[in-house]
Design a protein around this motif. Structure first.
Motif, PDB file in Angstrom:
ATOM      1  N   ARG A 207       0.842  -1.224   0.000  1.00 54.66           N
ATOM      2  CA  ARG A 207       0.052   0.062  -0.119  1.00 54.66           C
ATOM      3  C   ARG A 207       1.000   1.229  -0.001  1.00 54.66           C
ATOM      4  N   TRP A 208       0.871   1.958  -0.923  1.00 51.85           N
ATOM      5  CA  TRP A 208       1.852   3.175  -1.198  1.00 51.85           C
ATOM      6  C   TRP A 208       1.118   4.149  -2.012  1.00 51.85           C
ATOM      7  N   THR A 209      -0.278   4.539  -1.749  1.00 50.66           N
ATOM      8  CA  THR A 209      -0.861   5.727  -2.279  1.00 50.66           C
ATOM      9  C   THR A 209      -0.407   7.188  -1.655  1.00 50.66           C
ATOM     10  N   ARG A 210      -0.981   8.230  -2.328  1.00 50.19           N
ATOM     11  CA  ARG A 210      -0.571   9.306  -1.886  1.00 50.19           C
ATOM     12  C   ARG A 210      -0.800   9.566  -0.488  1.00 50.19           C
ATOM     13  N   TYR A 211      -1.746   8.787   0.115  1.00 51.80           N
ATOM     14  CA  TYR A 211      -2.165   9.057   1.600  1.00 51.80           C
ATOM     15  C   TYR A 211      -0.967   8.384   2.332  1.00 51.80           C
ATOM     16  N   GLU A 212      -0.383   7.163   2.036  1.00 56.47           N
ATOM     17  CA  GLU A 212       0.588   6.442   2.867  1.00 56.47           C
ATOM     18  C   GLU A 212       1.890   7.348   2.630  1.00 56.47           C
ATOM     19  N   ARG A 213       2.115   7.756   1.443  1.00 49.38           N
ATOM     20  CA  ARG A 213       3.399   8.666   1.289  1.00 49.38           C
ATOM     21  C   ARG A 213       3.435  10.011   1.798  1.00 49.38           C
ATOM     22  N   THR A 214       2.269  10.509   2.110  1.00 47.16           N
ATOM     23  CA  THR A 214       2.205  11.947   2.886  1.00 47.16           C
ATOM     24  C   THR A 214       2.431  11.427   4.222  1.00 47.16           C
ATOM     25  N   ALA A 215       1.661  10.713   4.978  1.00 49.29           N
ATOM     26  CA  ALA A 215       1.869  10.269   6.189  1.00 49.29           C
ATOM     27  C   ALA A 215       3.154   9.694   6.642  1.00 49.29           C
ATOM     28  N   PHE A 216       3.822   9.229   5.887  1.00 51.91           N
ATOM     29  CA  PHE A 216       5.137   8.573   6.056  1.00 51.91           C
ATOM     30  C   PHE A 216       6.356   9.962   6.214  1.00 51.91           C
ATOM     31  N   ALA A 217       6.093  10.588   5.084  1.00 53.26           N
ATOM     32  CA  ALA A 217       6.856  12.098   4.667  1.00 53.26           C
ATOM     33  C   ALA A 217       7.081  12.879   5.977  1.00 53.26           C
ATOM     34  N   ILE A 218       6.003  13.332   6.568  1.00 53.23           N
ATOM     35  CA  ILE A 218       5.639  14.326   7.589  1.00 53.23           C
ATOM     36  C   ILE A 218       6.529  13.876   8.763  1.00 53.23           C
ATOM     37  N   PRO A 219       6.061  12.647   9.472  1.00 49.50           N
ATOM     38  CA  PRO A 219       6.972  12.561  10.645  1.00 49.50           C
ATOM     39  C   PRO A 219       8.435  11.915  10.251  1.00 49.50           C
ATOM     40  N   MET A 220       8.880  11.458   9.150  1.00 48.55           N
ATOM     41  CA  MET A 220      10.041  11.007   8.792  1.00 48.55           C
ATOM     42  C   MET A 220      10.961  12.425   8.790  1.00 48.55           C
ATOM     43  N   THR A 221      10.266  13.458   8.186  1.00 47.18           N
ATOM     44  CA  THR A 221      11.049  14.579   7.916  1.00 47.18           C
ATOM     45  C   THR A 221      11.375  15.292   9.303  1.00 47.18           C
ATOM     46  N   VAL A 222      10.351  15.248  10.469  1.00 45.80           N
ATOM     47  CA  VAL A 222      10.449  15.665  11.598  1.00 45.80           C
ATOM     48  C   VAL A 222      11.686  14.958  12.418  1.00 45.80           C
ATOM     49  N   ALA A 223      11.650  13.726  12.417  1.00 50.53           N
ATOM     50  CA  ALA A 223      12.575  12.805  13.021  1.00 50.53           C
ATOM     51  C   ALA A 223      14.155  13.113  12.454  1.00 50.53           C
ATOM     52  N   ALA A 224      14.033  12.980  10.988  1.00 48.83           N
ATOM     53  CA  ALA A 224      15.278  13.457  10.323  1.00 48.83           C
ATOM     54  C   ALA A 224      16.063  14.758  10.777  1.00 48.83           C
ATOM     55  N   LEU A 225      15.162  15.957  10.838  1.00 51.03           N
ATOM     56  CA  LEU A 225      15.476  17.154  11.379  1.00 51.03           C
ATOM     57  C   LEU A 225      16.023  17.297  12.832  1.00 51.03           C
ATOM     58  N   ALA A 226      15.463  16.290  13.749  1.00 50.08           N
ATOM     59  CA  ALA A 226      15.539  16.358  15.020  1.00 50.08           C
ATOM     60  C   ALA A 226      16.758  15.695  15.164  1.00 50.08           C
ATOM     61  N   SER A 227      17.219  14.739  14.614  1.00 45.54           N
ATOM     62  CA  SER A 227      18.195  13.705  15.092  1.00 45.54           C
ATOM     63  C   SER A 227      19.761  14.587  14.840  1.00 45.54           C
ATOM     64  N   PRO A 228      20.088  15.362  13.953  1.00 45.66           N
ATOM     65  CA  PRO A 228      21.228  16.166  14.241  1.00 45.66           C
ATOM     66  C   PRO A 228      21.468  16.663  15.381  1.00 45.66           C
ATOM     67  N   VAL A 229      20.146  17.397  15.675  1.00 46.58           N
ATOM     68  CA  VAL A 229      20.255  18.438  16.986  1.00 46.58           C
ATOM     69  C   VAL A 229      20.618  17.549  18.332  1.00 46.58           C
ATOM     70  N   GLN A 230      19.925  16.384  18.292  1.00 43.27           N
ATOM     71  CA  GLN A 230      20.078  15.448  19.445  1.00 43.27           C
ATOM     72  C   GLN A 230      21.786  15.077  19.417  1.00 43.27           C
ATOM     73  N   VAL A 231      22.248  14.646  18.242  1.00 42.35           N
ATOM     74  CA  VAL A 231      23.756  14.206  18.385  1.00 42.35           C
ATOM     75  C   VAL A 231      24.329  15.555  19.140  1.00 42.35           C
ATOM     76  N   LEU A 232      24.200  16.694  18.445  1.00 33.07           N
ATOM     77  CA  LEU A 232      24.957  17.983  18.960  1.00 33.07           C
ATOM     78  C   LEU A 232      24.935  18.178  20.217  1.00 33.07           C
ATOM     79  N   ILE A 233      23.634  18.157  20.986  1.00 32.76           N
ATOM     80  CA  ILE A 233      23.528  18.442  22.440  1.00 32.76           C
ATOM     81  C   ILE A 233      23.758  17.134  23.156  1.00 32.76           C
ATOM     82  N   GLY A 234      23.955  15.870  22.400  1.00 36.21           N
ATOM     83  CA  GLY A 234      24.194  14.779  23.403  1.00 36.21           C
ATOM     84  C   GLY A 234      25.351  14.577  23.910  1.00 36.21           C
TER      85      GLY A 234
END
Length: 234
Positions: A207-234
């Motif tokens: 199942r990889w319709t526009r719904y799944e792609r959008t629902a995947f992209a938003i949280p994945m982008t958030v996690a990807a942006l937060a991860s380098p910050v955690q490394v810097l402060i870790g």
């Protein structure tokens, strides 16, 4: 006599509760962002996604309420001497946390049942207090944890805490700020990756319709942006 057992019980309760706290910190903000996309674009996909995530938020809040209640009882039942001696020092934090919890519960109810009862703008605005109270409630618990790692704001006299300054103990504590930043960034990382993983499984199942792609992209982008910050402060 039962120190090890008490520590094990408390640790198990925290292990269950902490992941739910991560969702309480980050998920309402991500949900509100999706609803904002709906208001901005008028795209019904974002509304559908926000409504489905609302159900998840309510379920996780209910589970967090149960585990958090257990933890609050354990503080008094497992560590009565500690709570009795230092309750006046850190009690302010738990009092504000309790107020934040009830405010969050009220507005989650308004938000969850207001999709078809409120105007679009009013419904969006009803979600803002959920984000704020999720922040302040967990902030108070983090401040207490920082104080437990570095007790300040009181003077011990004859086995009693005197000259208590709760504000200094909780918010001027040098351990408070780095724990606060660490926990909030971690909350977005955990929430983003776990939520994205759900839709990654859907892709593996075909199942990889526009719904799944959008629902995947938003949280994945958030996690990807937060991860380098955690490394810097870790």
């Amino acid at each position: 006599r039962y120190l090890l057992q008490a520590r094990q019980m408390q640790a198990l309760s925290f292990a269950v509760h902490i992941p739910l706290v991560c969702f309480g910190i980050a998920f309402p903000a991500m949900l509100l962002f999706v609803e904002w996309l709906y208001l901005r674009t008028g795209d019904g996909l974002y509304r559908t996604l926000a409504q489905r995530w609302t159900r998840v938020m309510v379920a996780l809040f209910a589970a967090g309420t149960v585990t958090g209640t257990i933890l609050s009882f354990e503080m008094g039942l497992l560590w009565p001497a500690f709570t009795g001696t230092f309750g006046s020092v850190f009690g302010l934090g738990f009092a504000i946390e309790g107020f934040s919890f009830f405010m969050e519960a009220i507005f989650i109810g308004i938000y969850a049942y207001g999709w078809s009862r409120l105007s679009r703008r009013a419904h969006f605005l009803s979600g803002i207090p959920i984000v704020i109270t999720g922040f302040t409630g967990s902030l108070m618990v983090i401040s207490v944890n920082g104080w437990m790692n570095h007790p300040t704001g009181f003077v011990m006299q004859n086995g009693r805490a005197t000259h208590v300054n709760p504000f200094h103990a909780l918010f001027v504590n040098p351990y408070f700020w780095h724990e606060l930043v660490h926990m909030y960034v971690a909350g977005y990382i955990v929430t983003g990756f776990v939520l994205a993983a759900v839709y990654a499984v859907a892709r593996l199942r075909g199942r990889w319709t526009r719904y799944e792609r959008t629902a995947f992209a938003i949280p994945m982008t958030v996690a990807a942006l937060a991860s380098p910050v955690q490394v810097l402060i870790g």
